[in-house]
Design an enzyme around this catalytic site. Structure first.
Site, PDB file in Angstrom:
ATOM      1  N   ARG A   1       4.221   4.021   6.809  1.00  0.00           N
ATOM      2  CA  ARG A   1       3.653   3.457   8.029  1.00  0.00           C
ATOM      3  C   ARG A   1       3.364   1.991   7.753  1.00  0.00           C
ATOM      4  O   ARG A   1       2.950   1.624   6.643  1.00  0.00           O
ATOM      5  CB  ARG A   1       2.371   4.186   8.435  1.00  0.00           C
ATOM      6  CG  ARG A   1       2.623   5.518   9.141  1.00  0.00           C
ATOM      7  CD  ARG A   1       3.303   5.339  10.512  1.00  0.00           C
ATOM      8  NE  ARG A   1       3.596   6.591  11.184  1.00  0.00           N
ATOM      9  CZ  ARG A   1       4.756   7.239  11.130  1.00  0.00           C
ATOM     10  NH1 ARG A   1       5.746   6.777  10.384  1.00  0.00           N
ATOM     11  NH2 ARG A   1       4.937   8.349  11.824  1.00  0.00           N
TER      12      ARG A   1
ATOM     13  N   ARG B   1      -3.081  11.351  -5.786  1.00  0.00           N
ATOM     14  CA  ARG B   1      -4.419  11.843  -6.139  1.00  0.00           C
ATOM     15  C   ARG B   1      -4.345  12.979  -7.160  1.00  0.00           C
ATOM     16  O   ARG B   1      -5.083  13.019  -8.115  1.00  0.00           O
ATOM     17  CB  ARG B   1      -5.167  12.316  -4.880  1.00  0.00           C
ATOM     18  CG  ARG B   1      -5.783  11.162  -4.110  1.00  0.00           C
ATOM     19  CD  ARG B   1      -6.305  11.634  -2.786  1.00  0.00           C
ATOM     20  NE  ARG B   1      -5.232  12.222  -1.985  1.00  0.00           N
ATOM     21  CZ  ARG B   1      -5.365  12.624  -0.732  1.00  0.00           C
ATOM     22  NH1 ARG B   1      -6.512  12.537  -0.129  1.00  0.00           N
ATOM     23  NH2 ARG B   1      -4.338  13.109  -0.066  1.00  0.00           N
TER      24      ARG B   1
ATOM     25  N   HIS C   1      12.711   1.251  12.283  1.00  0.00           N
ATOM     26  CA  HIS C   1      12.173   2.613  12.126  1.00  0.00           C
ATOM     27  C   HIS C   1      13.279   3.674  12.290  1.00  0.00           C
ATOM     28  O   HIS C   1      13.220   4.514  13.177  1.00  0.00           O
ATOM     29  CB  HIS C   1      11.022   2.860  13.114  1.00  0.00           C
ATOM     30  CG  HIS C   1      10.092   3.966  12.705  1.00  0.00           C
ATOM     31  ND1 HIS C   1       8.725   3.919  12.864  1.00  0.00           N
ATOM     32  CD2 HIS C   1      10.349   5.172  12.126  1.00  0.00           C
ATOM     33  CE1 HIS C   1       8.181   5.037  12.414  1.00  0.00           C
ATOM     34  NE2 HIS C   1       9.158   5.819  11.966  1.00  0.00           N
TER      35      HIS C   1
ATOM     36  N   GLU D   1       4.485  -2.147  15.453  1.00  0.00           N
ATOM     37  CA  GLU D   1       5.809  -1.846  16.019  1.00  0.00           C
ATOM     38  C   GLU D   1       5.759  -1.844  17.542  1.00  0.00           C
ATOM     39  O   GLU D   1       4.794  -1.333  18.109  1.00  0.00           O
ATOM     40  CB  GLU D   1       6.281  -0.469  15.525  1.00  0.00           C
ATOM     41  CG  GLU D   1       6.538  -0.450  14.044  1.00  0.00           C
ATOM     42  CD  GLU D   1       6.968   0.921  13.520  1.00  0.00           C
ATOM     43  OE1 GLU D   1       7.429   1.757  14.320  1.00  0.00           O
ATOM     44  OE2 GLU D   1       6.853   1.127  12.311  1.00  0.00           O
TER      45      GLU D   1
HETATM   46  C1  8YV Z   1       9.914   9.751  13.208  1.00  0.00           C
HETATM   47  C2  8YV Z   1       8.482   9.279  11.218  1.00  0.00           C
HETATM   48  O1  8YV Z   1      11.181   9.750  13.703  1.00  0.00           O
HETATM   49  O2  8YV Z   1       8.304  11.647  11.198  1.00  0.00           O
HETATM   50  C3  8YV Z   1       7.740  10.566  11.142  1.00  0.00           C
HETATM   51  O3  8YV Z   1       6.526  10.493  10.956  1.00  0.00           O
HETATM   52  O4  8YV Z   1       8.020   8.280  10.761  1.00  0.00           O
HETATM   53  C4  8YV Z   1       9.797   9.105  11.892  1.00  0.00           C
HETATM   54  O5  8YV Z   1      10.852   9.059  11.071  1.00  0.00           O
HETATM   55  C5  8YV Z   1       9.061   9.063  14.218  1.00  0.00           C
HETATM   56  O6  8YV Z   1       7.975   8.424  13.654  1.00  0.00           O
HETATM   57  C6  8YV Z   1       8.572  10.063  15.187  1.00  0.00           C
HETATM   58  O7  8YV Z   1       7.428  10.684  14.708  1.00  0.00           O
END
Ligand code: 8YV
Length: 318
Positions: free
Chosen positions: A237, A179, A284, A266
């Site tokens: 995500r 942005r 992940h 997930e």
């Molecule tokens: C985390 C992640 O380990 O920090 C984040 O948002 O995506 C990861 O790498 C997991 O999602 C815990 O929040």
């Protein structure tokens, strides 16, 4: 004494530091909290240290006005599982752990770029299956990454860390969509739209936060303008990428490959995706290194400490 719930088993150091300051209960279960458990926790604890998968939706907060819990100190930078507005409406603060996750997540992005471009997963599967017939000059040719163009969607902390690695490590041209313009100390050009970025990139790397604002951002239209030789990488995500549209693009060979660390639902990963050779699938792993998970946990505990000491929160989520 201030009572804290840590919703999953954590590295020992995190628990130890948390116990030095609070009365801590650690849930010895790696599954996400259920709605009723979250509602109960809001009543029983002064603070909660939740994480990915603990779906603190508006419904969970609906009757939480005046409940004991005053803060959710999320373990992780991404907080799209928490309805922050609903939390705020009942006076519950939310914090996260930026900084701690940046380098590890950027490293995974580079790993996925290389694995996808150089067909690492496919090669490993071939070898393990006993189907490797020996080296030859045209065996498993992939895309050479050095000097290519990376298009980064979302130039926040993680996007910038990916860009640095691409520029300094691989001599790549860096384009990004964000942005606002991001002043960085190496050449990087802002592109006006995600589609224009997708059309210009050899590697399109998704590094935006999840949530309603970015859901389906990489859909059929964006995939359609990517080059047939290009690779998509998502370390953000899962729902930022339309998984169905991605499966179609990969199986029809409209893009060369994809590297994914995150998924729409997930831990469910569609069979159609798992069946494809031209996609690298990680469970992940973004921050999965002990020192990183310790740093994340300590950052969450630091937010709890600041909150209960009446100090400014180091990492408030707005
Ligand atoms: C985390 C992640 O380990 O920090 C984040 O948002 O995506 C990861 O790498 C997991 O999602 C815990 O929040």
């Amino acid at each position: 004494m201030t009572r804290i719930l840590i919703t999953r088993p954590m590295p020992a150091r995190v628990i130890e530091v948390a116990r030095a300051h609070f009365e801590v209960e650690v849930r010895e279960d790696n599954t996400p909290l259920k709605t009723g458990q979250m509602k109960g926790a809001l009543v029983l604890y002064d603070g909660i240290l939740p994480t990915l998968g603990d779906m603190f939706s508006a419904e969970v907060f609906a009757e939480a006005e005046g409940s004991r819990c005053r803060i959710l100190a999320n373990f992780g930078v991404g907080y799209n599982h928490i309805d922050v507005a609903a939390a705020r409406a009942v006076g519950i603060a939310v914090t996260n752990t930026p900084g701690a996750v940046t380098d590890a997540t950027a490293d995974i992005a580079l790993m996925l770029m290389l694995m996808s471009a150089r067909r690492a997963g496919e090669g490993e599967r071939l070898l393990r299956a006993g189907r490797w017939m020996g080296w030859n000059p045209t065996q498993m040719l992939g895309l050479h990454m050095t000097g290519k163009t990376v298009g980064i969607v979302g130039m926040g902390r993680i996007g910038q860390a990916i860009a640095r690695r691409c520029h300094f490590g691989f001599g790549m041209e860096v384009l990004y969509h964000n942005r606002s313009a991001k002043p960085v100390d190496f050449p990087a050009r802002q592109v006006e739209s995600v589609a224009a970025l997708a059309a210009a990139a050899d590697f399109l790397v998704v590094a935006v936060p999840g949530g309603a604002g970015t859901r389906g951002l990489i859909g059929a239209e964006v995939l359609a303008v990517m080059r047939p030789s290009a690779h998509l990488v998502n370390i953000a995500r899962g729902d930022v990428v339309d998984e169905t549209a991605l499966i179609a693009a990969l199986s029809e060979g409209r893009i060369a490959g994809a590297g994914l660390d995150v998924y729409e639902r997930e831990p469910e990963v569609p069979e159609a995706l798992r069946a494809l050779e031209n996609v690298t699938l990680l469970p992940h792993l973004g921050t999965a290194a002990l020192e990183v998970r310790e740093a994340m946990g300590l950052m969450a505990v630091a937010n709890l400490r600041a909150f209960f000491a009446g100090e400014a929160l180091p990492n408030p989520v707005e």
